[in-house]
Design a protein around this motif. Structure first.
Motif, mmCIF file in Angstrom:
data_model
loop_
_atom_site.group_PDB
_atom_site.id
_atom_site.type_symbol
_atom_site.label_atom_id
_atom_site.label_comp_id
_atom_site.label_asym_id
_atom_site.label_seq_id
_atom_site.Cartn_x
_atom_site.Cartn_y
_atom_site.Cartn_z
ATOM 1 N N ASN A 125 -3.255 -2.253 6.283
ATOM 2 C CA ASN A 125 -1.933 -1.690 6.466
ATOM 3 C C ASN A 125 -1.488 -1.922 7.902
ATOM 4 O O ASN A 125 -2.300 -1.985 8.821
ATOM 5 N N VAL A 126 -0.184 -2.134 8.036
ATOM 6 C CA VAL A 126 0.442 -2.319 9.342
ATOM 7 C C VAL A 126 1.621 -1.358 9.424
ATOM 8 O O VAL A 126 2.130 -0.901 8.399
ATOM 9 N N LEU A 127 2.046 -1.084 10.630
ATOM 10 C CA LEU A 127 3.207 -0.230 10.815
ATOM 11 C C LEU A 127 4.475 -0.984 10.448
ATOM 12 O O LEU A 127 4.580 -2.198 10.667
ATOM 13 N N GLN A 128 5.424 -0.282 9.885
ATOM 14 C CA GLN A 128 6.719 -0.875 9.547
ATOM 15 C C GLN A 128 7.292 -1.581 10.776
ATOM 16 O O GLN A 128 7.284 -1.034 11.876
ATOM 17 N N GLY A 129 7.765 -2.795 10.597
ATOM 18 C CA GLY A 129 8.398 -3.539 11.681
ATOM 19 C C GLY A 129 7.449 -4.211 12.654
ATOM 20 O O GLY A 129 7.885 -4.864 13.595
ATOM 21 N N SER A 130 6.151 -4.080 12.433
ATOM 22 C CA SER A 130 5.179 -4.693 13.344
ATOM 23 C C SER A 130 5.198 -6.213 13.200
ATOM 24 O O SER A 130 5.183 -6.739 12.087
ATOM 25 N N PRO A 131 5.189 -6.935 14.327
ATOM 26 C CA PRO A 131 5.110 -8.393 14.246
ATOM 27 C C PRO A 131 3.812 -8.873 13.587
ATOM 28 O O PRO A 131 3.753 -9.990 13.087
ATOM 29 N N VAL A 143 2.925 -7.896 0.367
ATOM 30 C CA VAL A 143 3.162 -6.451 0.389
ATOM 31 C C VAL A 143 2.807 -5.880 -0.975
ATOM 32 O O VAL A 143 3.271 -6.361 -2.009
ATOM 33 N N GLU A 144 1.960 -4.860 -0.951
ATOM 34 C CA GLU A 144 1.555 -4.174 -2.176
ATOM 35 C C GLU A 144 2.414 -2.922 -2.365
ATOM 36 O O GLU A 144 2.987 -2.708 -3.418
ATOM 37 N N THR A 145 2.485 -2.087 -1.340
ATOM 38 C CA THR A 145 3.337 -0.904 -1.322
ATOM 39 C C THR A 145 3.752 -0.646 0.122
ATOM 40 O O THR A 145 3.182 -1.219 1.056
ATOM 41 N N GLN A 146 4.724 0.243 0.277
ATOM 42 C CA GLN A 146 5.113 0.644 1.626
ATOM 43 C C GLN A 146 5.760 2.010 1.587
ATOM 44 O O GLN A 146 6.188 2.474 0.549
ATOM 45 N N ASP A 147 5.768 2.637 2.760
ATOM 46 C CA ASP A 147 6.435 3.915 2.927
ATOM 47 C C ASP A 147 7.223 3.828 4.241
ATOM 48 O O ASP A 147 7.260 2.760 4.847
ATOM 49 N N PRO A 148 7.838 4.894 4.690
ATOM 50 C CA PRO A 148 8.648 4.794 5.908
ATOM 51 C C PRO A 148 7.854 4.424 7.171
ATOM 52 O O PRO A 148 8.437 3.957 8.149
ATOM 53 N N VAL A 149 6.545 4.581 7.163
ATOM 54 C CA VAL A 149 5.740 4.287 8.346
ATOM 55 C C VAL A 149 4.850 3.058 8.159
ATOM 56 O O VAL A 149 4.745 2.225 9.060
ATOM 57 N N LEU A 154 -2.040 -6.879 0.569
ATOM 58 C CA LEU A 154 -3.198 -7.332 -0.193
ATOM 59 C C LEU A 154 -3.281 -8.854 -0.112
ATOM 60 O O LEU A 154 -2.256 -9.539 -0.190
ATOM 61 N N ARG A 155 -4.492 -9.341 0.023
ATOM 62 C CA ARG A 155 -4.739 -10.785 -0.062
ATOM 63 C C ARG A 155 -5.830 -10.994 -1.101
ATOM 64 O O ARG A 155 -6.941 -10.492 -0.967
ATOM 65 N N ARG A 156 -5.479 -11.732 -2.129
ATOM 66 C CA ARG A 156 -6.451 -12.041 -3.174
ATOM 67 C C ARG A 156 -7.333 -13.193 -2.712
ATOM 68 O O ARG A 156 -6.912 -14.019 -1.897
ATOM 69 N N PRO A 157 -8.558 -13.282 -3.217
ATOM 70 C CA PRO A 157 -9.467 -14.360 -2.803
ATOM 71 C C PRO A 157 -8.812 -15.732 -2.977
ATOM 72 O O PRO A 157 -8.212 -16.006 -4.016
ATOM 73 N N GLY A 158 -8.903 -16.540 -1.950
ATOM 74 C CA GLY A 158 -8.398 -17.901 -2.012
ATOM 75 C C GLY A 158 -6.890 -18.025 -1.917
ATOM 76 O O GLY A 158 -6.360 -19.116 -2.106
ATOM 77 N N ALA A 159 -6.198 -16.931 -1.606
ATOM 78 C CA ALA A 159 -4.735 -17.002 -1.492
ATOM 79 C C ALA A 159 -4.366 -18.018 -0.433
ATOM 80 O O ALA A 159 -4.930 -18.025 0.659
#
Length: 167
Positions: A125-131, A143-149, A154-159
Motif C-alpha cells: 500500500n502507498v499513500l494517496q498521491g504518492s509518486p 490498484v486493488e482497492t483504495q480509501d481516502p488515505v 497487487l502484482r500477480r506472479p510474472g506480471a
C-alpha cells in the motif's frame, strides 16, 4: 540475492546490495521513513513527528527486512513479509538523493524476480498521491482497492511491466 549488483552507468549508485537487517538498524530506517514520507503525510494532513517513526519501530521485523547499501553506504530499506496469500512489500524507503535514478527499480526488479520464481503475488500500500505509485505501476502492480488515505496494490506472479523491465 546477489551482493554488489551493478547498476547502469550514470545512475545514482554504481554498486548496490541488499543485506539482512539487524535490530540495530531500526533507528536509521525509522529516521529515513520520517524524511521520505513527510511530504505525502503533510499533504494528507497526517504527519506526526513521533508517530511516523514509532509505526516503523512497532512493525519492524529484521528477519523480513533488507538494508539497501549503495556505494558502501546505507541507502534505504525494504521488507518482503510472507503472508497467507503471497507477500507484502513494506518499508521500501530510499534516500531522497538516490530517488529517481534507477536504484529503486533495480531493487524492486530483484525482489519481484524472487517472488515470481516462487509464483507468489505481492501486495503493498502507498499513500494517496504518492509518486511511488507510478514506480509500482511500472513494475506490474495494479490498484486493488483504495480509501481516502491509502492505495492498495497487487502484482500477480510474472506480471509484465509497462516498460518491459526484466530482472
Amino acid at each position: 540475492m546477489d551482493d554488489n549488483q551493478a547498476m547502469d552507468v550514470g545512475t545514482a549508485a554504481r554498486e548496490w546490495s541488499l543485506r539482512p537487517a539487524e535490530a540495530a538498524d531500526v533507528e536509521a530506517i525509522a529516521e529515513l521513513r520520517a524524511v521520505v514520507m513527510r511530504p505525502d503525510l503533510e499533504r494528507l494532513g497526517r504527519f506526526d513527528e513521533h508517530r511516523v517513526r514509532q509505526r516503523l519501530r512497532d512493525g519492524f521485523s529484521p528477519p523480513h527486512t533488507s538494508v539497501i547499501v549503495a556505494d558502501g553506504a546505507f541507502a534505504g530499506s525494504v521488507a518482503l513479509r510472507p503472508a497467507e496469500d503471497g507477500h507484502w512489500l513494506e518499508h521500501f524507503y530510499l534516500d531522497p538523493g538516490l530517488q529517481g535514478r534507477g536504484l529503486g527499480s533495480a531493487v524492486l526488479r530483484t525482489l519481484l524476480h524472487e517472488t515470481d520464481t516462487h509464483g507468489t503475488p505481492v501486495r503493498l500500500n502507498v499513500l494517496q498521491g504518492s509518486p511511488a505509485q507510478r514506480l509500482y505501476a511500472r513494475h506490474g502492480f495494479t490498484v486493488e482497492t483504495q480509501d481516502p488515505v491509502d492505495v492498495f496494490m497487487l502484482r500477480r506472479p510474472g506480471a509484465s511491466s509497462s516498460r518491459g523491465e526484466t530482472p
